[in-house]
Design a protein around this motif. Structure first.
Motif: not given
Length: 459
Positions: A398-419
């Motif tokens: 993953l590079k700076n600015g790449d889109s990623v999605t964080l997930s668990n049993d409570h929800g999801t969040y989509t953001g961008v990688v920031y070193h």
């Protein structure tokens, strides 16, 4: 700077204390003369393995010992902490561990020393000390029969002797259709509390909601079960007679009314609450009377002895510090035995399962949940940045600015990688955006404060 793993504050502090005792750096004269529980703490720390401390904190023994040596050689120290310490399910234990560390060298009750929690904004300290909590009476007294009886005698009407609902409790009750009305002054539950979808559902089930504020917030527009009423409030600078605020260092300062344009229907909160109380309890109406804020300050001085002096504040610049220059001055502690008490605190391990990351929430350019700018001028991060260790990012390609999605049993969040220079296998998200991933049921059992941390997967 020690970049420790999420949730390992107690392990780090226990490690520092363990090293201080091993290096004979504690103030043994102070411990013997002015504290209790030191021997039990020493035995507890001796039984902790350095390997476990290093594994939990992510910090090697040599670094921890170096920190212990710095403290051991210091003549003065002030311990400062904020919500990163308290917003855990074990936040109370975190604070107790800091107190232990301060006591090891007698860093209390004398010049250039102390324990200093940083409050979120200027109304929190004084509000807490006035009993603006469901779990405390004015002066910080616990809600119990004896204290309720004393207040009932002073005020002339019965004071409940059982704690009320904390914020999370109110939302739980509302969601279960057990809350008839909510009067909310300021704040925004929809943004500050975990699990926004649950909060929205809970707010929508309350038959009557009243919101009083100086600005509009999105929680006001949640469709009500029956009725929602919006009321304009005054700012502190518009309140006739002036008000006070209490700083983190216990300084009570007068804030005078400032002339200027007024919103005609806006009223001070104290006036509205008194009016409401008289209508809810008309049989006590004659006892619920204040003509001015000066009258209220007089009542505060009568009910909360530590605030004696507030009744004399009346103009710009008026202030005083309750408790004098130092609390516990000359090591006189307000405990039954007159001594400070150490607390034995077990380690709190946050295990990160394979394929998961430990997530913490953080602040950017904002005041509480009110975001001022989309870019944080200190870190350079945008609001949707996912703070990530560069080595973790490289391992995942993953590079700076790449889109990623964080997930668990409570929800999801989509953001961008920031070193960012954070611990491996850890992530950080801005708050309140990250609340969609926070478990609303995970709270401190003592304070009811939510744990704004979580375990997530990343895709």
């Amino acid at each position: 700077f020690l970049g420790l793993n999420q949730g390992s504050d107690i392990d780090l502090i226990n490690g520092i204390l363990k090293s201080m005792f091993e290096q004979n750096l504690a103030d043994e004269v102070f411990l013997n003369d002015h504290t209790t529980g030191a021997d039990a703490l020493k035995q507890h720390l001796a039984n902790l393995a350095w390997e476990d401390i290093e594994s939990s904190t992510g910090i090697v023994r040599a670094k921890i010992s170096e920190c212990a040596a710095l403290l051991g050689r210091a003549k003065n120290a002030v311990f400062v902490w904020s919500m990163g310490i308290t917003q855990h399910s074990f936040g109370v234990d975190n604070v107790a561990a800091i107190v232990n560390l301060a006591l090891a060298k007698g860093f209390v009750g004398r010049e250039g020393c102390g324990l200093m929690p940083i409050r979120g904004h200027s109304g929190v300290q004084g509000g807490a000390e006035m009993g603006a909590y469901a779990t405390a009476f004015p002066g910080g007294l616990p809600v119990q029969t004896e204290n309720a009886r004393a207040l009932s005698k002073q005020w002339g009407f019965p004071v409940p002797d059982q704690p009320g609902f904390m914020t999370a409790d109110m939302l739980d009750a509302a969601h279960d259709d057990k809350l008839d009305a909510l009067f909310s002054i300021g704040g925004n539950f929809l943004e500050v509390m975990p699990d926004p979808k649950f909060v929205e559902s809970a707010l929508g089930k309350i038959p009557l909601r009243v919101h009083m504020d100086i600005v509009l917030t999105n929680q006001m527009f949640v469709d009500p079960a029956e009725t929602v009423i919006l009321l304009p409030a005054t700012t502190r600078y518009e309140i006739p007679g002036g008000v006070t605020q209490t700083s983190t260092e216990r300084r009570i300062m007068f804030s005078p009314e400032i002339p200027g344009r007024r919103i005609g229907e806006a009223r001070p909160e104290w006036d509205v609450f008194l009016d409401l109380a008289r209508r809810v309890k008309p049989e006590h109406a004659e006892l619920l009377q204040f003509e001015s804020t000066a009258d209220i300050r007089g009542e505060i001085a009568h009910i909360v002895p530590a605030y004696d002096g507030i009744q004399h504040l009346s103009k710009k610049g008026d202030q005083f510090q309750y408790g004098g220059d130092h609390l516990c001055k000359d090591w006189n502690f307000e405990t039954p035995d007159g001594k400070a008490h150490f607390t034995v605190i077990d380690p709190k391990h946050v295990e990160i399962p394979e394929g998961h990351f430990a997530l913490s929430t953080r602040r950017g350019k904002q005041f509480n949940s009110m975001v001022h700018e989309s870019k944080d001028s200190i870190t350079g991060a945008q609001r949707n940045s996912v703070f990530m260790n560069p080595a973790d990012a490289a391992q995942l390609g993953l590079k700076n600015g790449d889109s990623v999605t964080l997930s668990n049993d409570h929800g999801t969040y989509t953001g961008v990688v920031y070193h960012a220079p954070i611990a491996p296998r850890h992530l950080q998200l801005h708050w309140p955006e990250g609340n969609v991933l926070i478990d609303r049921s995970c709270r401190s059992p003592q304070s009811g404060v939510p744990d704004y941390n979580a375990l997530v997967t990343l895709t």
